[in-house]
Design a protein around this motif. Structure first.
Motif: not given
Ligand code: SF4
Length: 344
Positions: A25-31, A88-90, A43-45
């Motif tokens: 939930l940290a960024c709008a990609h919502r992976c 980075c997310n971009f 970097v988040r896994f």
């Molecule tokens: S790009 Fe990274 S910070 Fe953004 S939603 Fe995906 S895992 Fe989370």
């Protein structure tokens, strides 16, 4: 292979899903991530059904003038401590920090381990009045940023993000108690280009900017004007109208591009392009429009909109004059928007 797996901690900004999957939930990609998989940022896994996030290191930390971030309506002439992590997310072709922002390419650089308290203490000891998470996208390391900022707040410092604005309501609400300032890069007003060049959606960036402003963070916006990419009169006009619609008081920094990485064939931004864009923005109603990255460029000073007096004079990142009171008042009595005081 997870990135720096030892330098992580369970994230706060995620939810557990059935089957051991996680949603960040940290960024709008919502992976969404299955066991062992990382999000777009790399970097988040997901490890054992928990989302792990970077913790306990910096890719670098250094003192800077606050004007370099750039924040022009925050404690003018003061020192900040900048720090960053990796990833980075971009995926911007014109990234000027790609050795830090790309987790894969960061392999040659070593993280410096540090505790949040040590980093906040170092900022205060260095005479900084703010601590700013920058270099890479701070949203992807929001939990670590919040820990550093909490320590900075206890020492009376202000705190900031230099960010691409891909914020979620969950991240904004999580960060609000510890974060004061948010500088956002608005890279274009064209969704196809945002998708192609940055791997992101314009609508989500605009939602993020609205959210940041509405949540009460001090917002300044920066656009790197790149010849042939986002510098048409029409696109500049659209960006200006969007920001003016948000508030005429949002400062907008127009900065010059210098060829880098995958855009080596693109020429640098001519000073006339910056000036034309500034005039467009002022006509759209924005009151504080600045030009940067070109030494000696016009449009570096802050003008009081009530009396027309130059109240802050700058040369590059250096302050030459500041007539504002400690509360941000012009000698004519008008109070300019910004963060002029230390945290209480
Ligand atoms: S790009 Fe990274 S910070 Fe953004 S939603 Fe995906 S895992 Fe989370």
């Amino acid at each position: 292979m997870p990135f720096l797996p030892a330098l992580t901690r369970e994230a706060a900004l995620y939810e557990k899903l059935p089957g051991g999957r996680t949603r960040c939930l940290a960024c709008a990609h919502r992976c969404l991530a299955a066991e062992g998989a990382a999000g777009i940022c790399g970097v988040r896994f997901n490890s054992g059904g928990k989302l792990l996030a970077p913790w306990g290191y910096v890719s670098g930390a250094a003192p800077d003038p606050i004007e370099k971030k750039p924040f022009f309506h925050v404690l003018p002439g003061s020192r900040t401590l900048s720090f960053g992590m990796f990833g980075c997310n971009f995926r911007c072709d014109f990234c000027q920090n790609w050795q830090i922002s790309s987790a894969e390419k960061a392999g040659g650089r070593l993280p410096e381990t540090v505790s949040a308290e040590e980093l906040a203490g170092a900022a205060a000891a260095a005479g900084a009045r703010t601590v700013i998470s920058t270099y890479n996208e701070p949203l992807i390391t929001a939990e670590w940023g919040a820990a550093v900022f909490a320590g900075a707040k206890r020492r009376g410092l202000r705190t900031g993000f230099v960010s691409n604005g891909y914020a979620t309501p969950e991240a904004a609400s999580f960060l609000r108690p510890s974060l004061d300032l948010w500088k956002v890069d608005l890279k274009s007003f064209d969704d196809a280009r945002y998708r192609k060049v940055c791997g992101a959606r314009l609508s989500k960036v605009l939602d993020g900017i609205r959210l940041i402003r509405a949540a009460g963070f001090w917002l300044e916006v920066v656009t790197l004007l790149i010849p042939g990419f986002n510098d048409s009169d029409a696109e500049v006009g659209e960006m200006a109208a969007f920001l003016a619609g948000l508030s005429p008081e949002v400062p907008w920094h127009l900065t010059a591009f210098h060829p880098d990485r995958l855009m080596t064939a693109t020429p640098p931004t001519p000073p006339e392009t910056l000036q034309r864009a500034r005039e467009t923005a002022l006509k759209a109603g924005l009151r504080y429009v600045y030009c940067g990255n070109i030494p000696g460029a016009a449009g570096q000073n802050t003008i009081c909109p009530a009396c027309g007096k130059c109240v802050i004079e700058r040369e590059g990142f250096r302050l030459k004059k500041n007539l504002l009171s400690s509360g941000g008042a012009c000698p004519c009595g008008a109070v300019l928007p910004g963060v002029w005081n230390q945290a209480t």
